[in-house]
Design an enzyme around this catalytic site. Structure first.
Site, PDB file in Angstrom:
ATOM      1  CG  ASP A  84      -5.968   1.847   4.444  1.00 28.54           C
ATOM      2  OD1 ASP A  84      -5.708   2.565   3.460  1.00 28.54           O
ATOM      3  OD2 ASP A  84      -5.169   1.021   4.928  1.00 28.54           O
ATOM      4  CG  HIS A  85      -5.951  -1.556   1.896  1.00 27.60           C
ATOM      5  ND1 HIS A  85      -5.412  -1.771   0.652  1.00 27.60           N
ATOM      6  CD2 HIS A  85      -4.905  -1.263   2.709  1.00 27.60           C
ATOM      7  CE1 HIS A  85      -4.088  -1.637   0.711  1.00 27.60           C
ATOM      8  NE2 HIS A  85      -3.768  -1.309   1.950  1.00 27.60           N
ATOM      9  CG  ASP A 106      -6.599  -2.289  -2.761  1.00 30.64           C
ATOM     10  OD1 ASP A 106      -6.168  -2.345  -3.931  1.00 30.64           O
ATOM     11  OD2 ASP A 106      -6.110  -2.944  -1.821  1.00 30.64           O
ATOM     12  CD  GLU A 136      -1.888  -1.316  -3.464  1.00 33.79           C
ATOM     13  OE1 GLU A 136      -1.365  -2.410  -3.766  1.00 33.79           O
ATOM     14  OE2 GLU A 136      -2.482  -1.117  -2.380  1.00 33.79           O
ATOM     15  CG  HIS A 183       0.033  -4.551   2.878  1.00 31.47           C
ATOM     16  ND1 HIS A 183       0.034  -4.552   1.506  1.00 31.47           N
ATOM     17  CD2 HIS A 183      -0.527  -3.378   3.245  1.00 31.47           C
ATOM     18  CE1 HIS A 183      -0.508  -3.422   1.065  1.00 31.47           C
ATOM     19  NE2 HIS A 183      -0.856  -2.697   2.101  1.00 31.47           N
ATOM     20  CG  HIS A 211      -0.214   1.041   1.293  1.00 27.79           C
ATOM     21  ND1 HIS A 211      -1.469   0.482   1.238  1.00 27.79           N
ATOM     22  CD2 HIS A 211      -0.406   2.366   1.080  1.00 27.79           C
ATOM     23  CE1 HIS A 211      -2.370   1.417   0.996  1.00 27.79           C
ATOM     24  NE2 HIS A 211      -1.739   2.574   0.897  1.00 27.79           N
ATOM     25  N   GLY A 212       2.731  -0.733   4.005  1.00 26.10           N
ATOM     26  CA  GLY A 212       3.637  -1.741   4.549  1.00 26.10           C
ATOM     27  C   GLY A 212       4.828  -1.156   5.280  1.00 26.10           C
ATOM     28  CG  ASN A 233      -0.870   3.830   4.795  1.00 27.01           C
ATOM     29  OD1 ASN A 233      -0.822   5.050   4.839  1.00 27.01           O
ATOM     30  ND2 ASN A 233      -1.826   3.188   4.145  1.00 27.01           N
ATOM     31  CB  VAL A 234       2.406   2.449  10.777  1.00 30.16           C
ATOM     32  CG1 VAL A 234       2.970   1.468  11.800  1.00 30.16           C
ATOM     33  CG2 VAL A 234       3.514   3.290  10.163  1.00 30.16           C
TER      34      VAL A 234
END
Length: 282
Positions: A84-85, A106, A136, A183, A211-212, A233-234
């Site tokens: 991720d990211h 990202d 994103e 986030h 996200h967030g 996403n968590v």
């Protein structure tokens, strides 16, 4: 059970009109909690490791990836592994040998044109190596090292027409969009723009990603999925549960020194949090 591909879980959730939750893994206990909750609820999940988590582990992806994969492999639940990211091309290229079926590249800090250029290159590489790629567009805000960002600031949210062009020009498989969440929220007070989510779903052919989600109330998540969100996403919610359990134990037992004594309730608290989100998205 062997790892399942992220693409398979996303496709199944989208076709069923459900969400699929992706939970951030920082420690072994995170992975164990996610697997335990997935088994309890009977719902699949995505274990995701961020570039920041890799930095926390000394810049080494392989050990934490192997640990998460081993936890998933010993579980009866259907679990996928997602990177991720990712901002570093070097880290993205490490995804394939480390067993990841997907990654989120990202480039959102770049200008639109540079974002498209970098993400298109990332997507080409990813597809050549069987990696499903998320990107994103918009400014979700709240990322580590960034100043706080008001999710309602003009120009922050993702524009549907721009999103359609972005997906076409980059070839990505999923799109994370800015629709009112942020986030690192520790309170669940975010209000999402559900009309915008519907417009984005109509504008782009790929699954949408929220996200967030730690800062989004349950009913807002349900409405977002109904409007078109798929991957939820968590991250922060797990860390809040973890830290709260550790703090409560050490407050009650200040002389304790065995980490197993406080990591056990921390893991259990994260599993309860994961299970709650699993029930919401499913």
């Amino acid at each position: 059970m062997p790892l399942v591909s992220t693409a398979e879980l996303i496709t199944a959730a989208r076709e069923a009109g459900l969400g699929i939750a992706a939970f951030n893994v920082i420690t072994l206990e995170h992975a164990e909690a996610i697997a335990a909750a997935a088994e309890l609820t009977g719902r699949p999940a995505i274990l995701q490791i961020s570039e920041n988590a890799v930095k926390f582990h000394g810049g080494r992806l392989a050990p934490i990836a192997a640990a998460a994969a081993a936890v998933a492999g010993s579980s009866d639940a259907r679990l996928a592994l997602h990177l991720d990211h990712v901002e570093s091309f070097d880290l993205l290229r490490a995804a394939h040998p480390a067993g990841f079926s997907s990654a989120m590249f990202d480039a959102s800090k770049l200008s639109y044109g540079e974002n498209v250029k970098a993400t298109a290159e990332a997507a080409r590489w990813a597809h050549e190596h069987g990696i499903w790629l998320e990107a994103e567009l918009g400014k979700v805000g709240g990322k580590e090292g960034e100043a706080p960002l008001d999710a309602h600031t003009p120009g922050v949210r993702t524009d549907p027409a721009e999103a359609a062009a972005y997906v076409a020009d980059t070839g990505v498989d999923a799109l994370a969009v800015a629709v009112g969440s942020s986030h690192a929220m520790t309170e669940r007070t975010a209000a999402l723009d559900h009309a915008l989510i519907s417009e984005l779903r109509a504008a782009v052919p790929v699954p949408l990603v929220l996200h967030g989600s730690s800062g989004v109330p349950d009913e807002e998540i349900r409405r977002a999925i109904a409007a078109g969100m798929v991957k939820i996403n968590v991250g922060t919610a797990l860390n809040t549960a973890f830290t709260g359990a550790v703090r409560a134990f050490l407050d009650a037992e200040p002389s304790a020194v065995d980490p197993r004594k406080y990591l056990a309730p921390a893991r259990e608290a994260m599993a309860e949090t994961v299970a709650r989100f699993q029930r919401v998205v499913g």
